[in-house]
Motif scaffolding. Structure first.
Motif, PDB file in Angstrom:
ATOM      1  N   PRO A 222       0.807  -1.231   0.000  1.00 44.84           N
ATOM      2  CA  PRO A 222       0.000   0.000   0.000  1.00 44.84           C
ATOM      3  C   PRO A 222       0.839   1.280   0.000  1.00 44.84           C
ATOM      4  CG  PRO A 222      -0.821  -1.563   1.629  1.00 44.84           C
ATOM      5  CD  PRO A 222       0.509  -2.059   1.173  1.00 44.84           C
ATOM      6  N   TYR A 223       2.085   1.186   0.408  1.00 46.15           N
ATOM      7  CA  TYR A 223       2.928   2.370   0.552  1.00 46.15           C
ATOM      8  C   TYR A 223       4.018   2.460  -0.514  1.00 46.15           C
ATOM      9  CZ  TYR A 223       0.632   1.966   5.035  1.00 46.15           C
ATOM     10  OH  TYR A 223      -0.326   1.840   6.003  1.00 46.15           O
TER      11      TYR A 223
ATOM     12  N   LYS B 119       2.195   0.612   9.937  1.00 44.35           N
ATOM     13  CA  LYS B 119       1.544   1.719   9.228  1.00 44.35           C
ATOM     14  C   LYS B 119       2.249   3.053   9.457  1.00 44.35           C
ATOM     15  CE  LYS B 119      -3.116  -0.230   8.854  1.00 44.35           C
ATOM     16  NZ  LYS B 119      -4.552  -0.069   9.216  1.00 44.35           N
TER      17      LYS B 119
END
Length: 211
Positions: free
Chosen positions: A32-33, A91
């Motif tokens: 996702p990053y 995260k």
């Protein structure tokens, strides 16, 4: 000695499986990053290779100076706590690194090492540590270095396939990692409380130093 060998096999299979499970799951944490390109897998594989190397060296070094199962088990307790922290820290770590570093190759490499260096390095200590402990028994050990690596590899095979083929499709990645951390902690604490060192032969070096 049967209990001692059973403990060694339990540690080899458990942590051999978990370390490869984490390697598979790390791609889901990074994507996702940093995306899902070949760069990410390059960062994952190279980072884990470095972590393995650090663990192999530390495991071999410590096994010569402190050839005791409780020392290894205590390290694995710390490792387990680090694994349990991953769902909470990945995260903010990945967001902070991805915001500050535009190059996904560098960013993903740094993130992998921040998140996984400590737990994976400690897991990688298991095989060399057990080899070092059994080597100190001279010819009393029936668990050869080759057998230790074979058992660990069987665990890694199982962890890779169970995670990739079943767990990812059934549970969220964070839940899987939490479950792995709980498993590691339970096994580590169980081994720590068994006090198996009293059942092992006195290391050769200790016999030689005795008056």
């Amino acid at each position: 000695m049967t209990l001692v060998y059973s403990v060694f096999i339990l540690l080899l299979v458990t942590f051999g499986a978990v370390v490869m499970s984490l390697e598979i799951l790390s791609s889901n944490l990074m994507s996702p990053y940093f995306g899902g390109s070949i760069y990410i897998w390059g960062s994952i594989i190279s980072s884990f290779m470095v972590h393995f190397s650090v663990g192999y060296v530390l495991g071999g070094w410590l096994s010569r100076r402190l050839p005791r199962v409780w020392v290894l088990a205590l390290g694995l307790v710390i490792c387990s706590l680090c694994v349990l922290m991953i769902p909470a820290i990945y995260k903010p770590v990945c967001e902070w690194i991805s915001d500050g570093i535009a190059d996904v190759r560098v960013g993903s490499l740094i993130a992998m090492n921040v998140i996984f260096l400590v737990p994976v390095s400690i897991m990688a200590m298991v095989s060399p540590y057990i080899i070092g402990i059994t080597a100190s028994w001279q010819r009393q050990s029936g668990l050869t270095a080759g057998m230790v690596l074979f058992i660990s590899t069987v665990g890694s095979f199982a962890g890779t396939n169970i995670t990739a083929f079943y767990l990812i499709s059934l549970f969220p990645v964070s839940q899987i990692i939490t479950g792995l951390g709980i498993l590691c902690l339970a096994v580590s604490l169980a081994v720590l409380t068994m006090r198996v060192d009293g059942r092992t032969p006195v290391p050769a070096s200790c016999r030689e130093e005795s008056p």
